[in-house]
Scaffold this motif. Structure first.
Motif, mmCIF file in Angstrom:
data_model
loop_
_atom_site.group_PDB
_atom_site.id
_atom_site.type_symbol
_atom_site.label_atom_id
_atom_site.label_comp_id
_atom_site.label_asym_id
_atom_site.label_seq_id
_atom_site.Cartn_x
_atom_site.Cartn_y
_atom_site.Cartn_z
ATOM 1 N N SER A 265 -14.094 15.324 109.855
ATOM 2 C CA SER A 265 -13.534 14.872 110.864
ATOM 3 C C SER A 265 -11.962 15.679 110.842
ATOM 4 N N VAL A 266 -11.527 16.153 109.640
ATOM 5 C CA VAL A 266 -10.299 16.658 109.571
ATOM 6 C C VAL A 266 -10.261 18.124 110.308
ATOM 7 N N PHE A 267 -11.272 18.720 110.498
ATOM 8 C CA PHE A 267 -11.548 20.148 111.003
ATOM 9 C C PHE A 267 -11.504 19.948 112.497
ATOM 10 N N SER A 268 -10.771 20.439 113.032
ATOM 11 C CA SER A 268 -10.763 20.489 114.601
ATOM 12 C C SER A 268 -11.726 21.513 115.378
ATOM 13 N N VAL A 269 -12.286 22.611 114.449
ATOM 14 C CA VAL A 269 -13.029 23.724 114.777
ATOM 15 C C VAL A 269 -14.308 23.115 114.543
ATOM 16 N N GLU B 173 -19.179 21.708 110.901
ATOM 17 C CA GLU B 173 -20.241 21.790 110.608
ATOM 18 C C GLU B 173 -20.664 22.539 109.225
ATOM 19 N N ILE B 174 -19.941 23.433 109.106
ATOM 20 C CA ILE B 174 -19.883 24.295 107.767
ATOM 21 C C ILE B 174 -19.661 23.415 106.626
ATOM 22 N N TYR B 175 -18.406 22.592 106.656
ATOM 23 C CA TYR B 175 -17.989 21.605 105.846
ATOM 24 C C TYR B 175 -19.108 20.634 105.348
#
Length: 458
Positions: free
Chosen positions: A37-41, A46-48
């Protein structure tokens, strides 16, 4: 919602750095505590998630990730071409987590403000304010939270692991000791296992550890050995003598060397040359120093697949707690090391003198010094016993027993090895069992007169 705390380039750099560095200890630590959830993109999120799934199998590979996420392959490969991001990963992650925390706080305050404005009475407004306070109190700014994994993410990996076992391809999860009969009994050592080899003095603890080091390094793996009892040169002599098939005492009688001795020495040196074995013979190391050294060396040499510590009682204790609890802190530290680096740790341990006071001298877990803490932390405990140490004319002379007295994920039992010239060698298991069985039964009968024997069923 403000876009100030969103940075697409930073998120791409974090993904790229992880892909470039692979499953090294720092990356694995980051994955264990940083939620997607730290990724806004959305694409990076999804890659993470895909990277986290790979890492639980001990690998991070962008090409394999592209096969799993074909729609995002262009994004994955583009992110993987940012070489300058590798060294700054830790700093980037802290900024990423901070930005995510600020976004969460902004969202919580915005929703609370809206709820307060819409409140029809004071109680409702206070409830909205309390809800916002509770949300704010659990927002992680420093990235110190633990990241739980949903069962749905693990189930496909369970199936993949079973399939890998069927195909004999599970090298990523288990480390084979190279002692065939032991590997049959244990299925190998899991990459996060803490293993104890325990025995009374002169049973061959260090020699068994060196035997495992020899066979693990022979497979192409690396080994880091903390020899806190003997100097590196002494360990080297023992390894060379074992590799050459000669007693180590023979190396101290060079003036009486014959052609065969020189041939065996040459063979031993040749066998060990080029092996990925590193040794540390520093004294009074703390468990933290051992962990830091092992982590640093693992990052520099990813081929390291095993850490061996000889032995537990020589690790310096810094805690002021009661001694048994302080020893527990050490064993827990070694277990943390195994889990963090995904590299099993074998630690050698002495047994208490209580073994000597009873007729049946085969050790059991209660003979471990401060056994409560050590036994609880261990995934696998192997107790060494050679009957000839106590009974020089024993029919079991020349036979060593490796008694598996704890195995978290497998059965208990005994594996036999021939002990000759101070080294461990293969032996027929049925023959060894037949030669040791009369001794076991005799000792069990004698021991049962005083109290019940752990080995009464042998």
């Amino acid at each position: 919602m403000s876009q100030v705390w969103r940075n697409d380039d930073l998120e791409g750099a974090v993904i790229g750095a992880i892909c470039l560095r692979g499953a090294d200890p720092e990356v694995l630590d980051i994955l264990s505590r940083m939620p997607a959830s730290v990724f806004s993109v959305h694409q990076y999120r999804e890659i993470y998630r895909g990277i986290c799934g790979q890492a639980r199998n001990g690998i991070i590979d962008p090409l394999l990730l592209c096969e799993t996420l074909p729609a995002l392959s262009a994004v994955i490969m583009s992110a993987s071409n940012i070489p300058w991001a590798k060294s700054a990963l830790g700093s980037y992650v802290l900024i990423l987590i901070r930005n995510a925390a600020i976004r969460d706080a902004e969202k919580a305050m915005t929703e609370a403000l809206a709820a307060m404005r819409e409140a029809t009475n004071g109680a409702a407004a206070v409830a909205a304010m309390e809800s916002a306070k509770q949300i704010m109190s659990v927002i992680d700014i420093n990235g110190e939270s633990v990241n739980p994994v949903h069962i749905d993410e693990l189930l496909p990996e369970v199936v993949s692991r079973v399939e890998a076992r069927m195909q004999g391809l599970e090298e990523g999860r288990s480390l084979l000791t190279g002692i065939e009969d032991l590997d049959v009994k244990t299925g190998g050592i899991d990459i996060t296992d803490l293993v104890f080899i325990a025995a009374r003095p002169s049973m061959g603890k260090t020699e068994l550890a060196l035997d495992i080091i020899d066979k693990v390094s022979e497979q192409g793996h690396g080994v880091l050995f903390f020899s806190m009892e003997m100097a590196n040169i002494q360990i080297g002599e023992r390894m060379v003598s074992a590799a050459g098939g000669m007693p180590v005492s023979r190396l101290k009688a060079v003036d009486r060397f014959e052609n065969e001795d020189w041939a065996r020495l040459t063979t031993g040196v040749a066998r060990l040359t080029g092996r990925n074995i590193w040794m540390v013979d520093a004294n009074d190391l703390t468990v933290e120093q051992i962990s830091r050294t092992a982590t640093r060396w693992k990052m520099a040499h990813p081929e390291i697949a095993l850490v061996v510590v000889d032995y537990l009682a020589l690790i310096k204790i810094q805690s002021t707690a009661r001694y048994d609890l302080a020893v527990g802190d050490v064993s827990k530290g070694l277990k943390r090391l195994a889990k963090a680096n995904k590299t099993p740790v074998i630690a050698l341990s002495q047994l208490s003198r209580g073994v000597e006071s009873r007729p049946n001298k085969r050790p059991m877990n209660s003979d471990l010094k401060n056994s409560g803490e050590i036994e609880a932390d261990a995934d696998l405990i192997m107790m060494l016993y050679r009957d000839e140490v106590y009974n020089p004319e024993s029919p079991a002379k020349g036979i060593a027993e490796i008694n598996i007295t704890k195995q978290r994920n497998g059965e208990l039992g005994t594996v036999y090895r021939r002990f000759f010239n101070g080294h461990f060698l293969p032996i027929d298991q049925d023959e060894a069992k037949a030669r040791t069985a009369p001794q076991v039964r005799a000792q069990a009968r004698r021991y049962s007169k005083g109290s019940q024997s752990t080995y009464a069923d042998f």
